[in-house]
Design a protein around this motif. Structure first.
Motif, PDB file in Angstrom:
ATOM      1  N   TYR A 174       0.808  -1.214   0.000  1.00 43.88           N
ATOM      2  CA  TYR A 174       0.000   0.000   0.000  1.00 43.88           C
ATOM      3  C   TYR A 174       0.849   1.276   0.000  1.00 43.88           C
ATOM      4  O   TYR A 174       0.286   2.375  -0.028  1.00 43.88           O
ATOM      5  CB  TYR A 174      -0.913   0.029   1.224  1.00 43.88           C
ATOM      6  CG  TYR A 174      -2.013  -1.009   1.195  1.00 43.88           C
ATOM      7  CD1 TYR A 174      -3.068  -0.916   0.299  1.00 43.88           C
ATOM      8  CD2 TYR A 174      -1.996  -2.085   2.078  1.00 43.88           C
ATOM      9  CE1 TYR A 174      -4.080  -1.862   0.272  1.00 43.88           C
ATOM     10  CE2 TYR A 174      -3.006  -3.043   2.065  1.00 43.88           C
ATOM     11  CZ  TYR A 174      -4.044  -2.926   1.159  1.00 43.88           C
ATOM     12  OH  TYR A 174      -5.038  -3.867   1.145  1.00 43.88           O
ATOM     13  N   ALA A 175       2.178   1.132   0.087  1.00 43.95           N
ATOM     14  CA  ALA A 175       3.052   2.304   0.207  1.00 43.95           C
ATOM     15  C   ALA A 175       2.587   3.176   1.362  1.00 43.95           C
ATOM     16  O   ALA A 175       2.564   4.408   1.286  1.00 43.95           O
ATOM     17  CB  ALA A 175       3.098   3.103  -1.089  1.00 43.95           C
ATOM     18  N   ALA A 176       2.174   2.525   2.432  1.00 44.30           N
ATOM     19  CA  ALA A 176       1.632   3.208   3.598  1.00 44.30           C
ATOM     20  C   ALA A 176       2.095   2.484   4.854  1.00 44.30           C
ATOM     21  O   ALA A 176       2.619   1.364   4.796  1.00 44.30           O
ATOM     22  CB  ALA A 176       0.106   3.235   3.541  1.00 44.30           C
ATOM     23  N   LYS A 177       1.907   3.146   5.984  1.00 38.61           N
ATOM     24  CA  LYS A 177       2.219   2.544   7.271  1.00 38.61           C
ATOM     25  C   LYS A 177       1.056   2.753   8.228  1.00 38.61           C
ATOM     26  O   LYS A 177       0.273   3.697   8.090  1.00 38.61           O
ATOM     27  CB  LYS A 177       3.492   3.159   7.868  1.00 38.61           C
ATOM     28  CG  LYS A 177       4.779   2.768   7.151  1.00 38.61           C
ATOM     29  CD  LYS A 177       6.000   3.298   7.881  1.00 38.61           C
ATOM     30  CE  LYS A 177       7.288   2.820   7.220  1.00 38.61           C
ATOM     31  NZ  LYS A 177       8.494   3.315   7.941  1.00 38.61           N
ATOM     32  N   GLY A 178       0.961   1.854   9.193  1.00 34.52           N
ATOM     33  CA  GLY A 178      -0.015   2.002  10.260  1.00 34.52           C
ATOM     34  C   GLY A 178       0.688   2.532  11.497  1.00 34.52           C
ATOM     35  O   GLY A 178       1.655   1.934  11.974  1.00 34.52           O
ATOM     36  N   LEU A 179       0.230   3.666  12.001  1.00 32.28           N
ATOM     37  CA  LEU A 179       0.805   4.278  13.201  1.00 32.28           C
ATOM     38  C   LEU A 179      -0.059   3.899  14.388  1.00 32.28           C
ATOM     39  O   LEU A 179      -1.280   4.127  14.379  1.00 32.28           O
ATOM     40  CB  LEU A 179       0.859   5.795  13.038  1.00 32.28           C
ATOM     41  CG  LEU A 179       1.476   6.611  14.182  1.00 32.28           C
ATOM     42  CD1 LEU A 179       2.955   6.296  14.329  1.00 32.28           C
ATOM     43  CD2 LEU A 179       1.281   8.105  13.930  1.00 32.28           C
ATOM     44  N   VAL A 180       0.540   3.289  15.414  1.00 33.06           N
ATOM     45  CA  VAL A 180      -0.214   2.866  16.590  1.00 33.06           C
ATOM     46  C   VAL A 180       0.356   3.520  17.842  1.00 33.06           C
ATOM     47  O   VAL A 180       1.563   3.771  17.939  1.00 33.06           O
ATOM     48  CB  VAL A 180      -0.201   1.322  16.748  1.00 33.06           C
ATOM     49  CG1 VAL A 180      -0.926   0.658  15.587  1.00 33.06           C
ATOM     50  CG2 VAL A 180       1.215   0.785  16.849  1.00 33.06           C
ATOM     51  N   PRO A 239       0.341   7.585   4.405  1.00 32.35           N
ATOM     52  CA  PRO A 239       1.461   7.381   3.478  1.00 32.35           C
ATOM     53  C   PRO A 239       2.766   7.245   4.264  1.00 32.35           C
ATOM     54  O   PRO A 239       2.911   7.822   5.352  1.00 32.35           O
ATOM     55  CB  PRO A 239       1.449   8.665   2.637  1.00 32.35           C
ATOM     56  CG  PRO A 239       0.040   9.158   2.718  1.00 32.35           C
ATOM     57  CD  PRO A 239      -0.434   8.794   4.097  1.00 32.35           C
ATOM     58  N   GLN A 240       3.705   6.493   3.728  1.00 33.89           N
ATOM     59  CA  GLN A 240       4.926   6.150   4.480  1.00 33.89           C
ATOM     60  C   GLN A 240       5.639   7.379   5.038  1.00 33.89           C
ATOM     61  O   GLN A 240       5.984   7.419   6.226  1.00 33.89           O
ATOM     62  CB  GLN A 240       5.874   5.355   3.577  1.00 33.89           C
ATOM     63  CG  GLN A 240       5.378   3.974   3.241  1.00 33.89           C
ATOM     64  CD  GLN A 240       6.278   3.252   2.260  1.00 33.89           C
ATOM     65  OE1 GLN A 240       7.129   3.842   1.611  1.00 33.89           O
ATOM     66  NE2 GLN A 240       6.095   1.947   2.153  1.00 33.89           N
ATOM     67  N   ASP A 241       5.866   8.375   4.203  1.00 30.53           N
ATOM     68  CA  ASP A 241       6.608   9.553   4.658  1.00 30.53           C
ATOM     69  C   ASP A 241       5.859  10.287   5.758  1.00 30.53           C
ATOM     70  O   ASP A 241       6.460  10.781   6.718  1.00 30.53           O
ATOM     71  CB  ASP A 241       6.877  10.496   3.492  1.00 30.53           C
ATOM     72  CG  ASP A 241       7.870   9.929   2.489  1.00 30.53           C
ATOM     73  OD1 ASP A 241       8.544   8.931   2.837  1.00 30.53           O
ATOM     74  OD2 ASP A 241       7.973  10.470   1.373  1.00 30.53           O
ATOM     75  N   GLU A 242       4.536  10.360   5.620  1.00 30.88           N
ATOM     76  CA  GLU A 242       3.737  11.056   6.626  1.00 30.88           C
ATOM     77  C   GLU A 242       3.721  10.278   7.943  1.00 30.88           C
ATOM     78  O   GLU A 242       3.790  10.874   9.027  1.00 30.88           O
ATOM     79  CB  GLU A 242       2.307  11.255   6.109  1.00 30.88           C
ATOM     80  CG  GLU A 242       1.371  11.991   7.042  1.00 30.88           C
ATOM     81  CD  GLU A 242       1.728  13.450   7.261  1.00 30.88           C
ATOM     82  OE1 GLU A 242       0.991  14.128   7.989  1.00 30.88           O
ATOM     83  OE2 GLU A 242       2.744  13.933   6.713  1.00 30.88           O
ATOM     84  N   ALA A 243       3.647   8.968   7.869  1.00 33.48           N
ATOM     85  CA  ALA A 243       3.687   8.152   9.088  1.00 33.48           C
ATOM     86  C   ALA A 243       5.019   8.321   9.802  1.00 33.48           C
ATOM     87  O   ALA A 243       5.064   8.463  11.032  1.00 33.48           O
ATOM     88  CB  ALA A 243       3.447   6.689   8.741  1.00 33.48           C
ATOM     89  N   ASP A 244       6.107   8.294   9.039  1.00 34.80           N
ATOM     90  CA  ASP A 244       7.434   8.480   9.640  1.00 34.80           C
ATOM     91  C   ASP A 244       7.556   9.863  10.275  1.00 34.80           C
ATOM     92  O   ASP A 244       8.153  10.021  11.350  1.00 34.80           O
ATOM     93  CB  ASP A 244       8.518   8.274   8.592  1.00 34.80           C
ATOM     94  CG  ASP A 244       8.628   6.830   8.131  1.00 34.80           C
ATOM     95  OD1 ASP A 244       8.174   5.942   8.875  1.00 34.80           O
ATOM     96  OD2 ASP A 244       9.152   6.599   7.023  1.00 34.80           O
ATOM     97  N   ARG A 245       7.002  10.879   9.599  1.00 35.72           N
ATOM     98  CA  ARG A 245       7.057  12.231  10.155  1.00 35.72           C
ATOM     99  C   ARG A 245       6.299  12.317  11.483  1.00 35.72           C
ATOM    100  O   ARG A 245       6.815  12.837  12.480  1.00 35.72           O
ATOM    101  CB  ARG A 245       6.464  13.233   9.153  1.00 35.72           C
ATOM    102  CG  ARG A 245       6.512  14.692   9.621  1.00 35.72           C
ATOM    103  CD  ARG A 245       5.770  15.611   8.683  1.00 35.72           C
ATOM    104  NE  ARG A 245       4.324  15.444   8.765  1.00 35.72           N
ATOM    105  CZ  ARG A 245       3.556  16.015   9.712  1.00 35.72           C
ATOM    106  NH1 ARG A 245       4.111  16.765  10.662  1.00 35.72           N
ATOM    107  NH2 ARG A 245       2.257  15.821   9.711  1.00 35.72           N
TER     108      ARG A 245
END
Length: 395
Positions: A186-192, A232-238
């Motif tokens: 998904y080119a995404a991450k789940g932030l928990v 999105p991956q970059d936003e999750a990392d941020r």
């Protein structure tokens, strides 16, 4: 490993001592099968003072399975939050979709439970039932005419009539059995994380669809909420790295202030989001369950219910065979189970994916469709049908 296990042929070996694998092994043992579990990374003991960041919304049918395995009372006594409502709304506008236990005529919609607690109580039950857990990795599978030999780390071997792979999305059993996967990154991450709330969570699961992805706020027994925020991956990392005050402000805005001001109350962890579907669930005497068979988008913490349904239907097949005085597991029964579960898991995985795609689309027709869908979902007959499927009561 006990020498006696190496010398005899077991009825079944379950690879993976997570929720799905442990539940299956316990269910098979309770039905009189000689079973062992293989786990390369034994889970740590659950501690009440250190809540697991991974939580699930346990559906009524999963709760019933855990109760039948005599595990649920110990889980509930430790820490489980019942929820009586679920509200879904779209940042693009429109009326929210709401499921309410009272309106549906049920005592609750489910429970929010930590991953580590479920595993811990299942492990205790396995120990009490006398199921051996072998601390080893599976390095090879050698199928025979009527059994499978597992080659384990440390030059050990064990034989079983049937092998069940419940060893996660990176399943060694699946790879060794030569079963392909259909995957989508998904080119995404789940932030928990856990958050303190400005207003009580009211035993309600909240899910808001944002252009960047869905945000779920799941009620916890200590009054906090657990979030699963798909980004999105970059936003999750941020967001995993910004100062706490900034994160609090951004998560409060993203939640539409449905629970007032939100404040971080745990570490933040972001994990990659992928969908994986095994091309088939059975290869000879080897079968796949849980994430080894289907890793899905974590919408509102529902993925574990698919794995427990794999277990429940397989155990139902064993019960029917025993009632008919047949072998508890057979090629006919396992093939029927594999076809049915593969079909249902594909439908569920694609549905989660479609919901994610539609609600992450800012194009005007998609926004209009979402508003219509949410409004239609509140119609009593459709509301009951939707919830019946989510609860495991409708197929």
């Amino acid at each position: 490993m006990s020498a006696s296990i190496e010398r005899r042929r077991l009825d079944a070996v379950v690879v993976g001592a997570g929720i799905v694998g442990s539940a299956l092994a316990l269910g098979l043992k309770r039905r009189g099968l000689d079973v062992a579990v293989v786990e390369s990374t034994p889970p740590a003991a659950w501690r009440a003072e250190s809540p697991d960041l991974r939580v699930y919304a346990i559906a009524p049918d999963s709760e019933a399975l855990l109760a039948a395995l005599e595990v649920w009372p110990a889980v509930r006594a430790a820490r489980a939050q019942p929820y009586a409502a679920m509200q879904v709304w779209d940042a693009g506008g429109g009326a929210p979709l709401r499921f309410d236990a009272a309106a549906l005529g049920v005592p609750r919609l489910g429970h929010i439970v930590e991953h580590g607690l479920l595993v811990d109580r299942l492990q205790s039950a396995l120990g009490a039932a006398g199921v051996p857990i072998l601390d080893a990795a599976v390095e090879g599978l050698d199928p025979g005419d009527d059994d499978v030999t597992l080659r384990l780390s440390g030059e050990r071997r064990v034989r079983a009539s049937w092998v069940f792979g419940a060893d996660g999305a990176a399943s060694a059993v699946r790879g060794l059995a030569g079963i392909d996967v259909d995957a989508r990154d998904y080119a995404a991450k789940g932030l928990v994380a856990y958050l303190r709330t400005g207003s009580p969570h009211d035993a309600t699961c909240w899910q808001r669809f944002l252009p960047s992805g869905p945000l779920a706020l799941l009620p916890c027994a200590d009054g906090r909420v657990s979030i699963v925020w798909s980004l999105p991956q970059d936003e999750a990392d941020r967001l995993a790295a910004v100062p706490e005050a900034q994160f609090n402000a951004e998560i409060t805005r993203a939640s539409d202030r449905v629970l007032g001001d939100l404040a971080l109350d745990s570490p933040r962890i972001a994990f990659p989001l992928k969908r994986q579907l095994a091309s088939r669930l059975r290869e000879g005497r080897i079968a796949l369950l849980g994430d080894a068979a289907h890793a899905v988008h974590p919408l509102a913490g529902q993925g574990v219910n698919l794995g427990l349904r794999d277990v429940g239907e397989l155990l139902a097949g064993v019960d029917e065979a025993l009632l008919r005085r047949r072998a508890p597991v057979s090629e006919t029964m396992l093939s029927r189970w594999a076809r049915r579960r593969h079909s249902e898991n594909v439908v569920s995985a694609r549905a989660f994916e479609a919901i994610h795609d539609v609600y992450s689309n800012a194009v005007l027709p998609a926004v209009a469709l979402r508003g219509w869908a949410l409004a239609a979902g509140n119609l009593p007959p459709l509301n009951r049908l939707l919830w019946g499927h989510a609860a495991g009561g409708a197929r």
